[in-house]
Design an enzyme around this catalytic site. Sequence first.
Site: not given
Length: 509
Positions: A78-79, A154, A221, A223, A227, A487
Amino acid sequence: MQSWSRVYCSLAKRGHFNRISHGLQGVSSVPLRTYADQPIDADVTVIGSGPGGYVAAIKAAQLGFKTVCIEKNDTLGGTCLNVGCIPSKALLNNSHYYHLAHGRDFASRGIELSEVRLNLEKMMEQKSSAVKALIGGIAHLFKQNKVVHVNGFGKITGKNQVTATKADGSSQVIGTKNILIATGSEVTPFPGITIDEDTIVSSTGALSLKKVPEKLVVIGAGVIGVELGSVWQRLGADVTAVEFLGHVGGIGIDMEISKNFQRILQKQGFKFKLNTKVTGATKRSDGKIDVSVEAASGGKAEVITCDVLLVCIGRRPFTQNLGLEELGIELDPRGRIPVNTRFQTKIPNIYAIGDVVAGPMLAHKAEDEGIICVEGMAGGAVHIDYNCVPSVIYTHPEVAWVGKSEEQLKEEGIEYKVGKFPFAANSRAKTNADTDGMVKILGQKSTDRVLGAHILGPGAGEMVNEAALALEYGASCEDIARVCHAHPTLSEAFREANLAASFGKPINF
């Protein structure tokens, strides 16, 4: 749900498939026939092989269903996999490395390079290689799980029938007990601006530019806009994003995070025109593009000239020619397919998930819906809490959030408390010399329950999953604050923000 899956799989393997209650009673299973000139019989037919579709197909097969997945494109995924999430992350990652090496960052770390050159063709090859490998991965998973892949467009031609038509006009008919629509979305066109994927591009064209534009204008502007704008800005383009809204980052982002995010991007060289609308774009004889803009509320017009114009105003559900009208399935005002809590349309054996239904257009949301939907087909429980679906912007620094924003809590009249912790006070961020950003936690005032988490900083896209887990299980801020975090790690900032929310102040700030 895992226990149900194991039981169902076990029964299916023992031949008890038709004896258990799974919503397919009264219909006997017929062996799959995969000859191109003969019909195929299936229990579940998925239309679309994007994140929602391919995951649903695999899950259905794992539950014992005879499964077919139809894909109109030559490649699976897909995309997201072909021209979205995956290739964009490859370019974001590699452009970030180039930006570090080409700027002063490496020199400040004692790494001196005599010459740094961009080989854009090689960068594109690495992107394509990653995409190709992952496409092959889906094909392998289909084979491994015995999912039948049918190439073609389809269309639902009956309550229990889907016809897949190939580019050459030949077709294949699939007789099926259940149909799952997972056809995703497509780029929303901008009125009056024709995309040619050369100099006026959508996100698809922006992933495959042949050279770095001198000047790039991005419409939107949100997402995708920030990006892809970041990719080309890092590689040397002068980038300006024109946004109708008054903030960057799109819908759902916390406004405090958005303001800090905008400031950091501007420091990197990204330019913004907020509260501004694009009124048109004209190609000049010299190949450049004049983009006409004006204040969103109306006002003096201005022209911005660029080499490439990127249109990023969102996406819309892809539902054309699926046969929905003939079946009496009407779309909502936003072009989405109405479904119930089990993802059933008005025809009970026809389901829909992902970008074609309500909710955020996110790959991971579609994946979750795909799994849950087919578990529901098998008689299992159906549960998804959209408040626990995270969002990520993969710039540098990253932005991620899950749950409610401050603005949403105020609007809903919910009393809340806030805990914050800056990455500038985090040991690992300091050692990495990457300290922009903060973690912001919103907790319910009366119960201390986590209501939202908003992260701007390095590794935000990974860290937000801890927040999603906390929300899903109803954790309190104190619960997280009392979990020992390794840590030095960036995730300690998440713990410190929860300390601040629960006890009034963190330890290290």
